[in-house]
Enzyme design. Sequence first.
Site, PDB file in Angstrom:
ATOM      1  N   ALA A   1     -24.733  69.396  -7.890  1.00 58.27           N
ATOM      2  CA  ALA A   1     -26.045  70.017  -7.693  1.00 58.27           C
ATOM      3  C   ALA A   1     -27.202  69.092  -8.040  1.00 58.27           C
ATOM      4  O   ALA A   1     -28.349  69.385  -7.709  1.00 58.27           O
ATOM      5  CB  ALA A   1     -26.136  71.301  -8.507  1.00 58.27           C
TER       6      ALA A   1
ATOM      7  N   ARG B   1     -32.723  58.969  -8.212  1.00 56.78           N
ATOM      8  CA  ARG B   1     -32.704  57.498  -8.221  1.00 56.78           C
ATOM      9  C   ARG B   1     -32.158  56.876  -6.942  1.00 56.78           C
ATOM     10  O   ARG B   1     -32.236  55.672  -6.736  1.00 56.78           O
ATOM     11  CB  ARG B   1     -31.902  57.002  -9.430  1.00 56.78           C
ATOM     12  CG  ARG B   1     -32.698  57.060 -10.728  1.00 56.78           C
ATOM     13  CD  ARG B   1     -31.842  56.699 -11.906  1.00 56.78           C
ATOM     14  NE  ARG B   1     -30.933  57.780 -12.268  1.00 56.78           N
ATOM     15  CZ  ARG B   1     -29.911  57.651 -13.112  1.00 56.78           C
ATOM     16  NH1 ARG B   1     -29.640  56.478 -13.654  1.00 56.78           N
ATOM     17  NH2 ARG B   1     -29.149  58.681 -13.402  1.00 56.78           N
TER      18      ARG B   1
ATOM     19  N   THR C   1     -24.845  70.398 -17.184  1.00 53.24           N
ATOM     20  CA  THR C   1     -23.478  70.437 -16.640  1.00 53.24           C
ATOM     21  C   THR C   1     -22.749  71.723 -17.043  1.00 53.24           C
ATOM     22  O   THR C   1     -21.960  72.261 -16.260  1.00 53.24           O
ATOM     23  CB  THR C   1     -22.671  69.223 -17.118  1.00 53.24           C
ATOM     24  OG1 THR C   1     -22.820  69.089 -18.551  1.00 53.24           O
ATOM     25  CG2 THR C   1     -23.148  67.939 -16.464  1.00 53.24           C
TER      26      THR C   1
ATOM     27  N   GLY D   1     -19.196  65.214  -7.881  1.00 52.88           N
ATOM     28  CA  GLY D   1     -19.403  64.782  -6.505  1.00 52.88           C
ATOM     29  C   GLY D   1     -19.918  63.365  -6.388  1.00 52.88           C
ATOM     30  O   GLY D   1     -19.877  62.765  -5.317  1.00 52.88           O
TER      31      GLY D   1
ATOM     32  N   ARG E   1     -16.367  48.690  25.737  1.00 52.54           N
ATOM     33  CA  ARG E   1     -16.989  49.979  25.403  1.00 52.54           C
ATOM     34  C   ARG E   1     -16.030  51.151  25.621  1.00 52.54           C
ATOM     35  O   ARG E   1     -14.955  50.991  26.177  1.00 52.54           O
ATOM     36  CB  ARG E   1     -18.271  50.121  26.222  1.00 52.54           C
ATOM     37  CG  ARG E   1     -19.336  49.114  25.765  1.00 52.54           C
ATOM     38  CD  ARG E   1     -20.539  49.108  26.672  1.00 52.54           C
ATOM     39  NE  ARG E   1     -21.096  50.435  26.827  1.00 52.54           N
ATOM     40  CZ  ARG E   1     -21.986  50.762  27.763  1.00 52.54           C
ATOM     41  NH1 ARG E   1     -22.401  49.854  28.645  1.00 52.54           N
ATOM     42  NH2 ARG E   1     -22.450  51.988  27.837  1.00 52.54           N
TER      43      ARG E   1
HETATM   44  C1  UD1 Z   1     -22.470  63.614 -18.253  1.00 55.68           C
HETATM   45  C2  UD1 Z   1     -21.775  63.962 -19.554  1.00 55.68           C
HETATM   46  C3  UD1 Z   1     -21.485  62.674 -20.338  1.00 55.68           C
HETATM   47  C4  UD1 Z   1     -20.664  61.744 -19.513  1.00 55.68           C
HETATM   48  C5  UD1 Z   1     -21.336  61.473 -18.163  1.00 55.68           C
HETATM   49  C6  UD1 Z   1     -20.417  60.708 -17.272  1.00 55.68           C
HETATM   50  C7  UD1 Z   1     -22.649  66.154 -20.203  1.00 55.68           C
HETATM   51  C8  UD1 Z   1     -23.589  66.898 -21.076  1.00 55.68           C
HETATM   52  N1  UD1 Z   1     -22.629  64.833 -20.326  1.00 55.68           N
HETATM   53  O1  UD1 Z   1     -23.732  63.065 -18.613  1.00 55.68           O
HETATM   54  O2  UD1 Z   1     -20.780  63.003 -21.542  1.00 55.68           O
HETATM   55  O3  UD1 Z   1     -20.457  60.533 -20.206  1.00 55.68           O
HETATM   56  O4  UD1 Z   1     -21.664  62.721 -17.498  1.00 55.68           O
HETATM   57  O5  UD1 Z   1     -21.077  60.319 -16.112  1.00 55.68           O
HETATM   58  O6  UD1 Z   1     -21.935  66.765 -19.436  1.00 55.68           O
HETATM   59  N2  UD1 Z   1     -24.983  68.398 -12.458  1.00 55.68           N
HETATM   60  C9  UD1 Z   1     -25.102  69.630 -11.846  1.00 55.68           C
HETATM   61  N3  UD1 Z   1     -25.964  70.543 -12.354  1.00 55.68           N
HETATM   62  C10 UD1 Z   1     -26.706  70.329 -13.473  1.00 55.68           C
HETATM   63  C11 UD1 Z   1     -26.580  69.062 -14.100  1.00 55.68           C
HETATM   64  C12 UD1 Z   1     -25.715  68.128 -13.581  1.00 55.68           C
HETATM   65  O7  UD1 Z   1     -24.460  69.886 -10.835  1.00 55.68           O
HETATM   66  O8  UD1 Z   1     -27.452  71.218 -13.878  1.00 55.68           O
HETATM   67  C13 UD1 Z   1     -24.061  67.408 -11.917  1.00 55.68           C
HETATM   68  C14 UD1 Z   1     -24.788  66.181 -11.402  1.00 55.68           C
HETATM   69  O9  UD1 Z   1     -25.037  66.299 -10.013  1.00 55.68           O
HETATM   70  C15 UD1 Z   1     -23.802  65.077 -11.695  1.00 55.68           C
HETATM   71  C16 UD1 Z   1     -22.988  65.579 -12.871  1.00 55.68           C
HETATM   72  O10 UD1 Z   1     -23.232  66.958 -12.948  1.00 55.68           O
HETATM   73  O11 UD1 Z   1     -22.903  64.916 -10.607  1.00 55.68           O
HETATM   74  C17 UD1 Z   1     -23.344  64.873 -14.167  1.00 55.68           C
HETATM   75  O12 UD1 Z   1     -24.676  65.182 -14.495  1.00 55.68           O
HETATM   76  P1  UD1 Z   1     -25.596  64.139 -15.212  1.00 55.68           P
HETATM   77  O13 UD1 Z   1     -26.899  64.755 -15.450  1.00 55.68           O
HETATM   78  O14 UD1 Z   1     -25.560  62.847 -14.493  1.00 55.68           O
HETATM   79  O15 UD1 Z   1     -24.845  64.005 -16.623  1.00 55.68           O
HETATM   80  P2  UD1 Z   1     -24.981  62.831 -17.630  1.00 55.68           P
HETATM   81  O16 UD1 Z   1     -26.214  63.027 -18.416  1.00 55.68           O
HETATM   82  O17 UD1 Z   1     -24.814  61.531 -16.965  1.00 55.68           O
END
Ligand code: UD1
Length: 451
Positions: free
Chosen positions: A9, A14, A77, A99, A329
């Site tokens: 989601a 970036r 998450t 994803g 082609r």
């Molecule tokens: C998360 C983990 C972290 C881990 C890292 C690995 C948590 C709190 N932290 O951090 O421990 O090392 O991933 O990459 O889980 N997403 C949603 N909905 C939301 C928020 C996020 O679908 O409300 C999805 C994002 O699209 C993404 C994934 O969850 O694919 C991870 O979210 P992101 O915000 O990148 O988490 P990190 O802060 O990197």
Amino acid sequence: MNTAIILGAGQGTRMNSNIAKVLHKVGNKSLLQHVIDSSKPIVDSVNVIVGHNSNSVKNETIGQEINWVQQKEQLGTGHAVQQAIPYIDEGSLCLILYGDVPLIKTQTLQKLASRAEPSGFSLLSVMMENPYGYGRIIRDSKNSILSIVEQKDASKDELQIREINTGIMAIKGTLLIKYLKELEPNNSQGELYLTDIVEKAVKDNVNIASFICESPTEVMGINDKTQLSEAERVYQQDKANNLMLEGLTIMDPKRFDCRGNLNFGNDCVIDVNVVFEGDNSLGNNVLISPNCIIKDSKIGDNSNILPNSIIDNAVIGSNTSIGPFARIRPETKIGNHSKIGNFVEVKKSSIQNNSKVSHLSYIGDSKIGTDVNVGAGVITCNYDGVNKFQTEIKDGAFIGSNSQLVAPVVIGKNATIGAGSTITQNTPDDKLTLSRNKQSTISKWKRPLKK
Ligand code: UD1
Ligand code: CA
């Protein structure tokens, strides 16, 4: 019973793109599709959490059995996985996936799932040289997992830890639902962290198993275009390694791209900068020279594709040579022991065995028999500006250089066409046909002199 829950989601700000992050491609396949494909062999159902651009994401995966779960606001998450609670079977083992972590392998997920069997909970971690930005795995003196601490919430000592949370986990439905319901946004980002379920499970005396992933690239996340290109190279190197182990000779795997499936026989050689797209199949002993693009095509035994050629949706026979600088082609079929030479374009045509189109020609909407020789610069004029018409050249015909065959037209069997002819009517078998102005010489003519 296993269930995949794929988080997708996030906005992907970036990426600086109008395309949903999970629809960006590695090996010409969307990031999300990679994750779906890796999990499919070991799960019974797939849930994908979507937010922004959910319609475009759904459209990309049409025809697949996916349960779409909408997360209206991205509150972390933990909040994302909470949205899937109505679809979680208590008795199932849930695989939490991302994803934007596309290179995860089925084998790894399989191992992670089996580690989860005794206690109902296992985490996939990895050792990172530079763990900046990731959640750290906190263990006690007996090496048991205690919790995960996010970068932004970690103490100085915790920041030294190099074992990080990939985010990927396997957890029993009962446990997942229970701990999800207990989540609170007690952290620096004010989000619901999925990682907080670890501490809750530990308090509940659940012994959390772990599996340390061997390669950091397998669990790399894609946040921007530089990481996307990195993932592409990892994916291509991996693909090349597998193909080489199966017997394909690749001159330089760093200059090799296969965006799809490649089947091949024995002793095929792929020179540098070749791109394969879609489904391709090579017979035995096929050579693909530098700088070729081969898409959805089939190439027979002992055929050579010479440099800088493009073959798209075509079937090439055996012992045939294409190029250099040829463009084949869609809907073209070329027979055995045939030759398509330099600067020849062939479209929607069939050319049978032992025929040659060696230089500078356009062959479109044509049917060419066996043992035909098409001279340099011959053009089939297949288009009157409105409609397309067919050209047929029967077996054994010889078309003199720089002739135009104005379709619809049939060139007879063993017919010869004199060089430089414009042929507008069918020509008989076995005869020489030509259309040409009489050559004349003006004997009194003198070159003008400079004034
Ligand atoms: C998360 C983990 C972290 C881990 C890292 C690995 C948590 C709190 N932290 O951090 O421990 O090392 O991933 O990459 O889980 N997403 C949603 N909905 C939301 C928020 C996020 O679908 O409300 C999805 C994002 O699209 C993404 C994934 O969850 O694919 C991870 O979210 P992101 O915000 O990148 O988490 P990190 O802060 O990197
Ligand atoms: Ca991330």
